[in-house]
Design a protein around this motif. Structure first.
Motif, PDB file in Angstrom:
ATOM      1  N   THR A  53       0.967  -1.009  -0.148  1.00 50.52           N
ATOM      2  CA  THR A  53       0.050  -0.078  -0.019  1.00 50.52           C
ATOM      3  C   THR A  53       0.905   1.251   0.045  1.00 50.52           C
ATOM      4  N   LEU A  83     -14.805  -5.036   5.912  1.00 52.49           N
ATOM      5  CA  LEU A  83     -13.580  -5.225   5.444  1.00 52.49           C
ATOM      6  C   LEU A  83     -12.488  -5.333   6.846  1.00 52.49           C
ATOM      7  N   SER A 118      -9.910  -9.679   2.221  1.00 50.23           N
ATOM      8  CA  SER A 118      -8.402  -9.276   2.189  1.00 50.23           C
ATOM      9  C   SER A 118      -7.584  -9.062   0.972  1.00 50.23           C
ATOM     10  N   ASP A 119      -8.098  -9.602  -0.137  1.00 54.70           N
ATOM     11  CA  ASP A 119      -7.585  -9.810  -1.441  1.00 54.70           C
ATOM     12  C   ASP A 119      -7.967  -8.394  -2.111  1.00 54.70           C
ATOM     13  N   GLU A 177      -9.971  -4.335   9.163  1.00 49.26           N
ATOM     14  CA  GLU A 177      -8.858  -3.561   9.187  1.00 49.26           C
ATOM     15  C   GLU A 177      -8.192  -3.400   7.704  1.00 49.26           C
ATOM     16  N   HIS A 178      -8.662  -4.373   6.814  1.00 48.08           N
ATOM     17  CA  HIS A 178      -8.191  -4.203   5.706  1.00 48.08           C
ATOM     18  C   HIS A 178      -8.679  -2.757   4.967  1.00 48.08           C
TER      19      HIS A 178
END
Length: 124
Positions: free
Chosen positions: A3, A94, A68-69, A96-97
């Motif tokens: 990220t 989601l 998570s993907d 924490e993603h």
């Protein structure tokens, strides 16, 4: 997955990243609507958003992936007044993603829909 949240850009305010890079195969998820498998549509905005996310998750699972993907999520909302409930449901789904994220306020294909969500996910 990497990220990117550069200091030269204002910090993300919510559960997203400014940029996400992946070097693997990508799954492009078409806009998912609040239609359940039996074609019914819940009347309540929160239930519609939960159904939209259930549909996104179903596509991910079919491809052997999970939330998570997700690399990018684009949400189309029919009305700005649904922003808070959209954020609440998205964060519940989601966790924490924090994928790259775009929210657009616009007219949707069906007048009774409050949202449509599309996404890009990495698959292995």
């Amino acid at each position: 997955m990497r990220t990117f949240n550069p200091s030269a850009v204002a910090a993300p305010i919510g559960g997203y990243s400014h940029g996400v890079a992946t070097g693997i195969e990508l799954l492009f998820i078409s806009g998912q609507t609040p239609e359940a498998p039996d074609s019914s549509v819940p009347s309540e905005p929160e239930l519609q958003l939960r159904q939209v996310w259930a549909n996104v998750v179903a596509v991910l699972r079919e491809a052997g992936a999970d939330v998570s993907d997700l690399v990018h999520v684009r949400t189309y909302l029919a009305d700005r007044s649904h922003h808070e409930i959209n954020t609440k449901v998205r964060r519940e789904v989601l966790g924490e993603h924090a994928p790259a994220l775009t929210v657009v306020i616009c007219e949707l294909f069906e007048s009774g829909w409050v949202a449509e969500i599309e996404g890009v996910a990495r698959v292995q």
